[in-house]
Enzyme design. Structure first.
Site, PDB file in Angstrom:
ATOM      1  N   CYS A  54       0.873  -1.172   0.000  1.00 29.94           N
ATOM      2  CA  CYS A  54       0.000   0.000   0.000  1.00 29.94           C
ATOM      3  C   CYS A  54       0.907   1.217   0.000  1.00 29.94           C
ATOM      4  O   CYS A  54       2.098   1.103   0.261  1.00 29.94           O
ATOM      5  CB  CYS A  54      -0.905   0.016   1.231  1.00 29.94           C
TER       6      CYS A  54
ATOM      7  N   CYS B  10       0.018   4.109   1.802  1.00 28.95           N
ATOM      8  CA  CYS B  10      -0.301   5.049   2.898  1.00 28.95           C
ATOM      9  C   CYS B  10       0.839   5.224   3.898  1.00 28.95           C
ATOM     10  O   CYS B  10       0.968   6.265   4.514  1.00 28.95           O
ATOM     11  CB  CYS B  10      -1.592   4.653   3.602  1.00 28.95           C
TER      12      CYS B  10
ATOM     13  N   CYS C 120      -3.586   6.371   0.493  1.00 30.41           N
ATOM     14  CA  CYS C 120      -3.168   5.072  -0.035  1.00 30.41           C
ATOM     15  C   CYS C 120      -2.718   5.145  -1.489  1.00 30.41           C
ATOM     16  O   CYS C 120      -2.412   4.120  -2.096  1.00 30.41           O
ATOM     17  CB  CYS C 120      -4.318   4.074   0.069  1.00 30.41           C
TER      18      CYS C 120
ATOM     19  N   LYS D  65     -12.087  -4.990   2.129  1.00 32.62           N
ATOM     20  CA  LYS D  65     -11.527  -4.180   3.212  1.00 32.62           C
ATOM     21  C   LYS D  65     -12.459  -3.008   3.448  1.00 32.62           C
ATOM     22  O   LYS D  65     -12.690  -2.186   2.556  1.00 32.62           O
ATOM     23  CB  LYS D  65     -10.136  -3.691   2.820  1.00 32.62           C
TER      24      LYS D  65
ATOM     25  N   ARG E  57      -2.924   3.213  12.598  1.00 37.72           N
ATOM     26  CA  ARG E  57      -2.441   4.453  11.994  1.00 37.72           C
ATOM     27  C   ARG E  57      -1.475   5.165  12.922  1.00 37.72           C
ATOM     28  O   ARG E  57      -0.591   5.880  12.474  1.00 37.72           O
ATOM     29  CB  ARG E  57      -3.620   5.329  11.575  1.00 37.72           C
TER      30      ARG E  57
ATOM     31  N   ARG F 279     -10.841   7.574   3.887  1.00 36.91           N
ATOM     32  CA  ARG F 279     -10.592   6.521   2.900  1.00 36.91           C
ATOM     33  C   ARG F 279     -11.884   5.979   2.282  1.00 36.91           C
ATOM     34  O   ARG F 279     -11.928   4.892   1.743  1.00 36.91           O
ATOM     35  CB  ARG F 279      -9.834   5.363   3.565  1.00 36.91           C
TER      36      ARG F 279
ATOM     37  N   GLU G  31     -16.340  -7.878  -4.841  1.00 39.24           N
ATOM     38  CA  GLU G  31     -14.913  -7.563  -4.708  1.00 39.24           C
ATOM     39  C   GLU G  31     -14.074  -8.846  -4.723  1.00 39.24           C
ATOM     40  O   GLU G  31     -13.041  -8.923  -5.379  1.00 39.24           O
ATOM     41  CB  GLU G  31     -14.652  -6.815  -3.381  1.00 39.24           C
TER      42      GLU G  31
ATOM     43  N   LYS H  98     -11.644  -7.846   6.099  1.00 45.45           N
ATOM     44  CA  LYS H  98     -11.016  -7.028   7.136  1.00 45.45           C
ATOM     45  C   LYS H  98     -11.893  -5.854   7.474  1.00 45.45           C
ATOM     46  O   LYS H  98     -12.378  -5.204   6.538  1.00 45.45           O
ATOM     47  CB  LYS H  98      -9.669  -6.548   6.591  1.00 45.45           C
TER      48      LYS H  98
ATOM     49  N   SER I 248      -6.063  -3.810  14.436  1.00 40.71           N
ATOM     50  CA  SER I 248      -5.489  -3.103  15.585  1.00 40.71           C
ATOM     51  C   SER I 248      -6.538  -2.690  16.626  1.00 40.71           C
ATOM     52  O   SER I 248      -6.325  -2.867  17.824  1.00 40.71           O
ATOM     53  CB  SER I 248      -4.726  -1.875  15.091  1.00 40.71           C
TER      54      SER I 248
ATOM     55  N   TYR J 169      -2.557  -9.589  15.994  1.00 34.92           N
ATOM     56  CA  TYR J 169      -1.474  -9.163  16.891  1.00 34.92           C
ATOM     57  C   TYR J 169      -1.372 -10.104  18.086  1.00 34.92           C
ATOM     58  O   TYR J 169      -0.418 -10.047  18.842  1.00 34.92           O
ATOM     59  CB  TYR J 169      -1.712  -7.710  17.328  1.00 34.92           C
TER      60      TYR J 169
HETATM   61  C1  PBG Z   1      -3.066  -0.039   4.784  1.00 37.94           C
HETATM   62  C2  PBG Z   1      -3.433  -0.908   5.911  1.00 37.94           C
HETATM   63  C3  PBG Z   1      -4.150  -0.540   7.043  1.00 37.94           C
HETATM   64  C4  PBG Z   1      -4.242  -1.690   7.832  1.00 37.94           C
HETATM   65  C5  PBG Z   1      -3.581  -2.703   7.164  1.00 37.94           C
HETATM   66  N1  PBG Z   1      -3.099  -2.206   5.967  1.00 37.94           N
HETATM   67  C6  PBG Z   1      -4.660   0.773   7.481  1.00 37.94           C
HETATM   68  C7  PBG Z   1      -5.673   1.508   6.746  1.00 37.94           C
HETATM   69  O1  PBG Z   1      -6.264   1.056   5.781  1.00 37.94           O
HETATM   70  O2  PBG Z   1      -5.861   2.656   7.140  1.00 37.94           O
HETATM   71  C8  PBG Z   1      -4.940  -1.760   9.161  1.00 37.94           C
HETATM   72  C9  PBG Z   1      -4.505  -2.880  10.026  1.00 37.94           C
HETATM   73  C10 PBG Z   1      -4.947  -2.754  11.442  1.00 37.94           C
HETATM   74  O3  PBG Z   1      -5.732  -1.875  11.820  1.00 37.94           O
HETATM   75  O4  PBG Z   1      -4.486  -3.586  12.245  1.00 37.94           O
HETATM   76  N2  PBG Z   1      -1.742  -0.185   4.414  1.00 37.94           N
END
Ligand code: PBG
Length: 331
Positions: free
Chosen positions: A128, A130, A138, A203, A213, A225, A241, A256, A282, A321
Site C-alpha cells: 500500500c 499510505c 493510499c 476491506k 495508523r 478513505r 470484490e 477485514k 489493531s 497481533y
Molecule cells: C493499509 C493498511 C491498514 C491496515 C492494514 N493495511 C490501514 C488503513 O487502511 O488505514 C490496518 C490494520 C490494522 O488496523 O491492524 N496499508
C-alpha cells in the site's frame, strides 16, 4: 412459559447437555479448532538499529528496526508461528510514495534478513502507499482524488520489489480497482510466478484501524478513505470484490476487519471455497487489551473466544497481533 417441569414422567430423549459433561467429551465433539499454523503475526518495521518502540495504543506491539524484527520473527517461530506480515515505516515520505519500492527500505531489508535467518518462515508484505506518502493517503492524489491507475502503477513497483527481496506472498491492501491483475501480470513477466497474492479483497472503511495508523504513522492528513475502502453497510458488494480479485488472480482473499464482519467471512467462504483470511485488526486488539488492563475481561478467554469465532465463521487464516500469545496458549 415460566412453567418449571418437575413431572417425573417427563421423557427427554434428547439431552444436549450429555455431550458437555466433561472436558474429554467436549473436546471429542468440538467442531472448530485453532492451530498456530493459521496465525499470521504483523510486524512494523522501522529504520535504525536496536529500535523496539512500543505502540501506546497496542500494548505488546512495537515498531522494530530490521535487526529487532528478525529477533521478533525468530521468537514467534519458537512459539509455533509460521508466517509474518510486514509493514514498513520509512523515514522518507513523498507525494508518490517512492520509498515503497526502494530496495533498501525497511520492508525489503527485513524480508531479506528474515528469509536468511529463518528460510521456512513465510514472509508476507503489505502493499500500500499510505505508509509511504507524506499525506498518508493510499495512493497518488490528483485533484483531491486518489487516482486509481497511476496508484496501481506504484503498487506494482512495490510488489515487484517485495518479490525481488524474497517475499513469499504480497498482500495489496490499498483497495484500488485492478491492482491484483496488474500485480499478477507484472510478477509473472519478471519470473516471480511463484510469488502468491493475498488480496485485501473486502476491506471496509473502519474505525477499528485507529491504533494501526498510530503504529504506522499513516493517518491521512486530510479527508478519509471512503472513496476506496468499502462501506460497512455492504455485504453483497464484498462478494463482488472477492469475485473480481479471484478473477484477477488472487491466491488468497481477505476480509477485514474480522469481528464486526463475521457474516461477510462466512458468505465469502461459502460462495467461493477459496483460502480465506480474516484480519483481526489493531482496534479489535486494542479493545481487548484495554478492557483486560482495567480488569474488565479475562484476556486469555476473550482472545481465544474471538479467534475461534473468526475461525468458525470460515476463516482459514487469521492475521492477528495476538498470534504469539494465542500460539502459546494452544501449546
Ligand atoms: C493499509 C493498511 C491498514 C491496515 C492494514 N493495511 C490501514 C488503513 O487502511 O488505514 C490496518 C490494520 C490494522 O488496523 O491492524 N496499508
Amino acid at each position: 412459559m415460566n412453567h418449571i417441569h418437575t413431572d417425573a414422567n417427563l421423557t427427554l430423549t434428547r439431552r444436549l447437555r450429555r455431550l458437555r459433561r466433561s472436558e474429554a467429551m467436549r473436546a471429542m465433539v468440538r467442531e472448530t479448532r485453532l492451530s498456530p499454523d493459521m496465525f499470521v503475526l504483523p510486524l512494523f518495521v522501522c529504520e535504525g538499529e536496536g529500535v523496539r518502540r512500543e505502540v501506546p495504543s497496542m500494548p505488546g506491539v512495537c515498531n522494530l528496526s530490521v535487526d529487532e524484527a528478525v529477533k521478533e520473527a525468530d521468537a514467534a517461530k519458537a512459539d509455533g508461528i509460521r508466517s509474518v506480515l510486514l509493514f514498513g515505516l520509512p523515514d522518507h515520505k513523498d507525494d508518490i510514495g517512492s520509498t515503497a519500492y526502494d530496495p533498501e527500505a525497511p520492508v525489503q531489508c527485513a524480508v531479506r534478513a528474515i528469509k536468511q535467518q529463518a528460510p521456512d518462515l513465510l514472509v508476507i508484505t503489505d502493499v500500500c502507499l499510505c505508509e509511504y506518502t507524506d499525506h498518508g493517503h493510499c495512493g497518488i492524489v490528483i485533484d483531491e482524488e486518489i487516482a486509481n491507475d497511476p496508484t496501481v502503477d506504484q503498487l506494482v513497483r512495490a510488489a515487484i520489489s517485495h518479490a525481488a527481496a524474497g517475499a513469499d506472498i504480497v498482500a495489496p491492501s490499498d483497495m484500488m480497482d485492478g491492482r491484483v491483475g496488474a500485480i499478477r501480470t507484472a510478477l509473472d513477466e519478471r519470473g516471480f510466478e511463484n510469488t502468491a497474492i493475498m488480496s485485501y479483497s473486502a476491506k471496509y472503511c473502519s474505525a477499528f484501524y485507529g491504533p494501526f495508523r498510530e503504529a504506522a504513522a499513516s493517518a491521512p492528513a486530510f479527508g478519509d478513505r471512503r472513496s476506496h475502502q468499502m462501506d460497512p453497510a455492504n455485504a453483497a458488494e464484498a462478494l463482488r470484490e472477492v469475485e473480481q480479485d479471484i478473477h484477477e488472480g488472487a491466491d488468497i482473499v481477505m476480509v477485514k476487519p474480522a469481528m464486526a464482519y463475521l457474516d461477510v467471512i462466512a458468505r465469502v467462504k461459502d460462495a467461493f471455497h477459496y483460502p480465506t483470511a480474516a484480519y483481526h485488526v489493531s482496534g479489535e486488539y486494542a479493545m481487548l487489551k484495554a478492557a483486560a488492563r482495567n480488569g474488565w475481561l479475562d484476556e486469555q478467554r476473550a482472545m481465544m473466544e474471538t479467534l475461534i469465532a473468526i475461525r468458525r465463521a470460515g476463516a482459514d487464516i487469521i492475521i492477528t497481533y495476538y498470534a504469539r500469545e494465542a500460539a502459546r496458549a494452544l501449546a
